[in-house]
Design a protein around this motif. Structure first.
Motif, PDB file in Angstrom:
ATOM      1  N   UNK A  78       0.750  -1.017   0.096  1.00 17.41           N
ATOM      2  CA  UNK A  78      -0.178  -0.061  -0.067  1.00 17.41           C
ATOM      3  C   UNK A  78       0.714   1.337  -0.133  1.00 17.41           C
ATOM      4  N   UNK A  79       1.963   1.177   0.839  1.00 10.51           N
ATOM      5  CA  UNK A  79       2.824   2.503   0.793  1.00 10.51           C
ATOM      6  C   UNK A  79       3.595   2.482  -0.411  1.00 10.51           C
ATOM      7  N   UNK A  80       4.007   1.368  -1.086  1.00 11.46           N
ATOM      8  CA  UNK A  80       4.579   1.278  -2.289  1.00 11.46           C
ATOM      9  C   UNK A  80       3.827   1.983  -3.479  1.00 11.46           C
ATOM     10  N   UNK A  81       2.510   1.783  -3.415  1.00  8.80           N
ATOM     11  CA  UNK A  81       1.771   2.266  -4.089  1.00  8.80           C
ATOM     12  C   UNK A  81       1.100   1.092  -5.331  1.00  8.80           C
ATOM     13  N   UNK A  82       1.498  -0.236  -5.148  1.00  8.22           N
ATOM     14  CA  UNK A  82       1.063  -1.576  -5.881  1.00  8.22           C
ATOM     15  C   UNK A  82       1.123  -2.508  -5.062  1.00  8.22           C
ATOM     16  N   UNK A  83       0.307  -3.296  -5.062  1.00  7.57           N
ATOM     17  CA  UNK A  83      -0.073  -4.404  -4.279  1.00  7.57           C
ATOM     18  C   UNK A  83       0.916  -5.699  -4.307  1.00  7.57           C
ATOM     19  N   UNK A  84       1.110  -6.305  -3.086  1.00  2.75           N
ATOM     20  CA  UNK A  84       2.097  -7.429  -2.963  1.00  2.75           C
ATOM     21  C   UNK A  84       1.017  -8.487  -2.377  1.00  2.75           C
ATOM     22  N   UNK A  85       1.054  -9.716  -2.811  1.00  2.00           N
ATOM     23  CA  UNK A  85       0.441 -10.861  -2.522  1.00  2.00           C
ATOM     24  C   UNK A  85       0.977 -12.176  -2.020  1.00  2.00           C
ATOM     25  N   UNK A  86       0.442 -12.624  -1.087  1.00  2.00           N
ATOM     26  CA  UNK A  86       0.877 -13.886  -0.495  1.00  2.00           C
ATOM     27  C   UNK A  86      -0.038 -14.890  -0.806  1.00  2.00           C
ATOM     28  N   UNK A  87       0.443 -16.268  -0.664  1.00  2.00           N
ATOM     29  CA  UNK A  87      -0.146 -17.353  -1.048  1.00  2.00           C
ATOM     30  C   UNK A  87       0.020 -18.487  -0.003  1.00  2.00           C
ATOM     31  N   UNK A  88       0.419 -18.013   1.104  1.00  2.00           N
ATOM     32  CA  UNK A  88       0.379 -19.283   2.128  1.00  2.00           C
ATOM     33  C   UNK A  88       1.067 -20.530   1.683  1.00  2.00           C
ATOM     34  N   UNK A  89       0.211 -21.483   2.120  1.00  2.00           N
ATOM     35  CA  UNK A  89       1.041 -22.714   1.881  1.00  2.00           C
ATOM     36  C   UNK A  89       0.847 -23.617   0.622  1.00  2.00           C
ATOM     37  N   UNK A  90       0.503 -23.058  -0.477  1.00  2.00           N
ATOM     38  CA  UNK A  90       0.031 -23.566  -1.759  1.00  2.00           C
ATOM     39  C   UNK A  90       1.250 -24.571  -2.065  1.00  2.00           C
ATOM     40  N   UNK A  91       0.981 -25.527  -2.869  1.00  2.00           N
ATOM     41  CA  UNK A  91       2.168 -26.260  -3.385  1.00  2.00           C
ATOM     42  C   UNK A  91       2.846 -25.645  -4.491  1.00  2.00           C
TER      43      UNK A  91
END
Length: 309
Positions: A78-91
């Protein structure tokens, strides 16, 4: 440098048939015909032996750091100005030459800095032919990932791996490891330990460890997160602080960042205050959110005009 660090002696170490060590885990047979539909958590699965390494049960001590990292990454984006995503424990899926599933790893958290172009397109993160996460996190509450998993992360080309030993719940922790975060950066000859992240410029290992173990994010953590977000924005040309926020995309990003900061600090925030932000920049708004005592002080720090609203 190392590839990887030798594992410390553990109680009842477990190994796969291929010799990879997974201390703190136990083997479980999962036939190749069932792996695609298997919904449990695994550390590693090998088709040739039809064996998975599993660690049960999952505790709150283990889950907290990974969930905290997801929240921290969202704030940085949010501070950078573009989203960062996380996907947890997916394979994390390695296929053979015929395109069939061969080996699978599951990290405790996977982070993609540029999901618009690197987001996984299927049910798994494809190791060959796909985009690897910028960071993988392993939480060693009752395990030691420095053996088999860290070695595989290097062999499979991952750029950065974090191994976190949490502050709480150490009664089940094998060996004599102390709490803390170790950052491993990929080099041509092997992993290199680092005191700071490469993916998140300026973010120190001790700061990340503290942040992932706080009950609610401290002012110091939020200030560090804001600094990392600005550094990423400056590096990539996406910093939202270059001027007024006046478009339909910039305002939701700014408002989401302010909401997250207020929520993590346990402060109340009304929709009316967000609506009155106008074209104030993300840096102005987040800076005020990080330093204010409450909503009224937030308003005053932004502009004297707010005091009359």
């Amino acid at each position: 440098m190392h590839r990887p660090l030798p594992a410390v002696p553990m109680h009842e170490p477990q190994e796969c048939a291929d010799g990879l060590g997974f201390p703190g885990c136990h083997p479980k047979r999962i036939p190749r015909s069932e792996i695609a539909s298997y919904e449990g958590r695994i550390e590693y699965w090998d088709r040739d032996t039809e064996t998975a390494m599993v660690c049960e049960p999952t505790t709150t001590y283990h889950e907290r750091p990974a969930q905290a990292l997801a929240q921290l990454a969202a704030l940085i984006g949010a501070v950078r100005g573009s989203p960062i995503e996380t996907f947890g424990t997916c394979d994390l899926l390695m296929r053979d030459g015929e395109g069939e599933s061969w080996r699978i790893l599951q990290a405790d958290q996977t982070v993609f800095l540029h999901p618009a172009t690197t987001r996984p397109q299927g049910a798994a993160i494809e190791v060959l032919g796909g985009h690897l996460p910028d960071v993988v996190l392993e939480v060693d509450h009752s395990t030691d990932s420095r053996g088999g998993k860290l070695s595989l992360y290097f062999d499979w080309g991952f750029p950065e791996a974090w191994i976190e030993v949490p502050e709480t719940g150490n009664a089940r922790r094998p060996g004599a490891r102390m709490p803390g975060l170790t950052i491993y950066l990929r080099q041509a000859s092997g992993w290199q330990e680092s005191g700071a992240s490469r993916a998140f410029p300026g973010w120190q290992a001790h700061e990340i460890h503290s942040a992932m173990n706080e009950g609610s994010f401290s002012r110091r953590t939020l200030a560090a997160v804001a600094g990392v977000g600005r550094a990423l924005g400056d590096r990539e040309g996406t910093a939202p602080s270059e001027g007024p926020v006046s478009d339909a995309v910039g305002r939701p990003v700014r408002d989401a960042a302010v909401r997250r900061v207020f929520a993590h600090r346990g402060l109340a925030l009304s929709q009316g205050t967000l609506a009155a932000l106008g074209d104030r920049s993300v840096e102005e708004a987040v800076g005020a959110a990080l330093s204010c005592r409450d909503e009224a002080d937030f308003v005053l720090r932004l502009s004297p005009d707010f005091a009359r609203l």
